[in-house]
Write a protein that holds these residues in place. Sequence first.
Motif, PDB file in Angstrom:
ATOM      1  N   THR A 110      44.021   4.508 -12.896  1.00 61.93           N
ATOM      2  CA  THR A 110      43.443   3.428 -12.095  1.00 61.93           C
ATOM      3  C   THR A 110      44.476   2.732 -11.216  1.00 61.93           C
ATOM      4  OG1 THR A 110      43.591   2.158 -14.159  1.00 61.93           O
ATOM      5  CG2 THR A 110      41.418   2.908 -13.490  1.00 61.93           C
ATOM      6  N   ALA A 111      45.737   3.177 -11.275  1.00 59.87           N
ATOM      7  CA  ALA A 111      46.744   2.709 -10.319  1.00 59.87           C
ATOM      8  C   ALA A 111      46.716   3.564  -9.057  1.00 59.87           C
ATOM      9  CB  ALA A 111      48.136   2.741 -10.944  1.00 59.87           C
ATOM     10  N   ASP A 112      45.716   4.449  -8.972  1.00 64.49           N
ATOM     11  CA  ASP A 112      45.512   5.293  -7.794  1.00 64.49           C
ATOM     12  C   ASP A 112      44.199   4.879  -7.128  1.00 64.49           C
ATOM     13  OD1 ASP A 112      46.482   8.145  -6.573  1.00 64.49           O
ATOM     14  OD2 ASP A 112      44.305   7.950  -6.485  1.00 64.49           O
ATOM     15  N   LEU A 113      44.246   4.561  -5.846  1.00 64.74           N
ATOM     16  CA  LEU A 113      43.067   4.048  -5.145  1.00 64.74           C
ATOM     17  C   LEU A 113      41.924   5.054  -5.140  1.00 64.74           C
ATOM     18  CD1 LEU A 113      41.701   1.852  -3.504  1.00 64.74           C
ATOM     19  CD2 LEU A 113      42.828   2.747  -1.454  1.00 64.74           C
ATOM     20  N   ALA A 114      42.237   6.355  -5.038  1.00 70.79           N
ATOM     21  CA  ALA A 114      41.182   7.369  -4.985  1.00 70.79           C
ATOM     22  C   ALA A 114      40.351   7.352  -6.264  1.00 70.79           C
ATOM     23  CB  ALA A 114      41.801   8.747  -4.766  1.00 70.79           C
ATOM     24  N   LEU A 166      34.957  -3.657  -5.339  1.00 75.55           N
ATOM     25  CA  LEU A 166      35.017  -3.271  -6.753  1.00 75.55           C
ATOM     26  C   LEU A 166      36.214  -2.372  -7.018  1.00 75.55           C
ATOM     27  CD1 LEU A 166      33.389  -3.603  -9.413  1.00 75.55           C
ATOM     28  CD2 LEU A 166      32.203  -1.475  -8.824  1.00 75.55           C
ATOM     29  N   SER A 167      36.449  -1.421  -6.115  1.00 71.23           N
ATOM     30  CA  SER A 167      37.567  -0.489  -6.304  1.00 71.23           C
ATOM     31  C   SER A 167      38.911  -1.157  -6.024  1.00 71.23           C
ATOM     32  CB  SER A 167      37.391   0.731  -5.388  1.00 71.23           C
ATOM     33  OG  SER A 167      37.276   0.339  -4.040  1.00 71.23           O
ATOM     34  N   LEU A 168      38.981  -1.976  -4.974  1.00 70.19           N
ATOM     35  CA  LEU A 168      40.253  -2.618  -4.626  1.00 70.19           C
ATOM     36  C   LEU A 168      40.689  -3.623  -5.685  1.00 70.19           C
ATOM     37  CD1 LEU A 168      39.976  -3.225  -0.768  1.00 70.19           C
ATOM     38  CD2 LEU A 168      41.375  -1.548  -1.966  1.00 70.19           C
ATOM     39  N   ARG A 169      39.734  -4.324  -6.286  1.00 71.33           N
ATOM     40  CA  ARG A 169      40.080  -5.306  -7.319  1.00 71.33           C
ATOM     41  C   ARG A 169      40.748  -4.608  -8.503  1.00 71.33           C
ATOM     42  NH1 ARG A 169      35.624  -7.200  -7.623  1.00 71.33           N
ATOM     43  NH2 ARG A 169      35.834  -9.196  -6.550  1.00 71.33           N
ATOM     44  N   LEU A 170      40.168  -3.512  -8.937  1.00 66.14           N
ATOM     45  CA  LEU A 170      40.731  -2.774 -10.069  1.00 66.14           C
ATOM     46  C   LEU A 170      42.077  -2.160  -9.700  1.00 66.14           C
ATOM     47  CD1 LEU A 170      40.442  -1.566 -12.919  1.00 66.14           C
ATOM     48  CD2 LEU A 170      39.142   0.322 -11.888  1.00 66.14           C
ATOM     49  N   ILE A 174      45.995  -3.142 -11.371  1.00 67.64           N
ATOM     50  CA  ILE A 174      46.711  -2.149 -12.180  1.00 67.64           C
ATOM     51  C   ILE A 174      47.944  -1.640 -11.441  1.00 67.64           C
ATOM     52  CG2 ILE A 174      46.511  -0.007 -13.471  1.00 67.64           C
ATOM     53  CD1 ILE A 174      44.787  -2.399 -14.438  1.00 67.64           C
ATOM     54  N   PHE A 175      47.816  -1.392 -10.152  1.00 65.49           N
ATOM     55  CA  PHE A 175      48.951  -0.913  -9.364  1.00 65.49           C
ATOM     56  C   PHE A 175      50.072  -1.949  -9.348  1.00 65.49           C
ATOM     57  CE2 PHE A 175      51.152  -0.610  -5.236  1.00 65.49           C
ATOM     58  CZ  PHE A 175      51.662   0.675  -5.344  1.00 65.49           C
ATOM     59  N   ALA A 176      49.728  -3.216  -9.119  1.00 66.51           N
ATOM     60  CA  ALA A 176      50.738  -4.274  -9.098  1.00 66.51           C
ATOM     61  C   ALA A 176      51.419  -4.409 -10.451  1.00 66.51           C
ATOM     62  CB  ALA A 176      50.097  -5.598  -8.696  1.00 66.51           C
TER      63      ALA A 176
END
Length: 237
Positions: A110-114, A166-170, A174-176
């Motif tokens: 989930t640290a991957d946008l795709a 929804l996708s950008l929030r997750l 996680i990425f940060a």
Amino acid sequence: MESTILIDQLGLPISLNVLLALVTSVVIVIGLCFLFTRHLSVDNPGKLQLTLEWLVDVMRGIIKDTMGDETTNTQVVIALTVFLFIGVSNLVGLPLLVDAHEISYWKSPTADLAVCLTLAVTMNLISQYLGVRKYGLATHFRLSYAKPAILLPYHVLEDLINIVTLSLRLYGNIFAGEILLKLIAELGNMAGVATWPIGIPIQIIWQGFSVFVGILQAYIFVNLSSVYMSHKLVHHD
């Protein structure tokens, strides 16, 4: 931007680190489900069964808050499955960082946008399917998008915005979190053993906070998905 090995699948490039973590997440979720349901008992439920029942009650509560009397077991199962998968996916990248020769071999999926975008699109498609199954294609389209017809572009745009947010929030959370973990690890090794007393405590604290954030983000994803799903399933005609 980190480097990783790309694998070509049906013409689509897939990051090796994400693929490995995704497969591991699926295996872990299947293993958890097996453990939770291994010794089911009505008279003497074990701790794992009680944990599963508690999770089911939490997911049922989320669905009932948005669906009301329209709540079904199918929706609860979907919510539980998504929560377990995203929760595990958020956490698998926390225990270790696997980098060799500036190439990443492991990260939270989930640290991957795709991956996050795919999850959001999948939830929208599930909502559409449940809406069509409940009302039929024509009625579902009318109630969800063409009531009144002049608002059709607005409802389509609303769906797209819901998917993106929804996708950008997750992804963002996680990425940060993983970026900060890498920075803390670099800080802890900046002067070798001399900086370990500084880096290790900070790393432990941030790991604990990241676990909380990972579970919270899984909960938020399920909660918002159930809200968006209710827009397709609950109508007052």
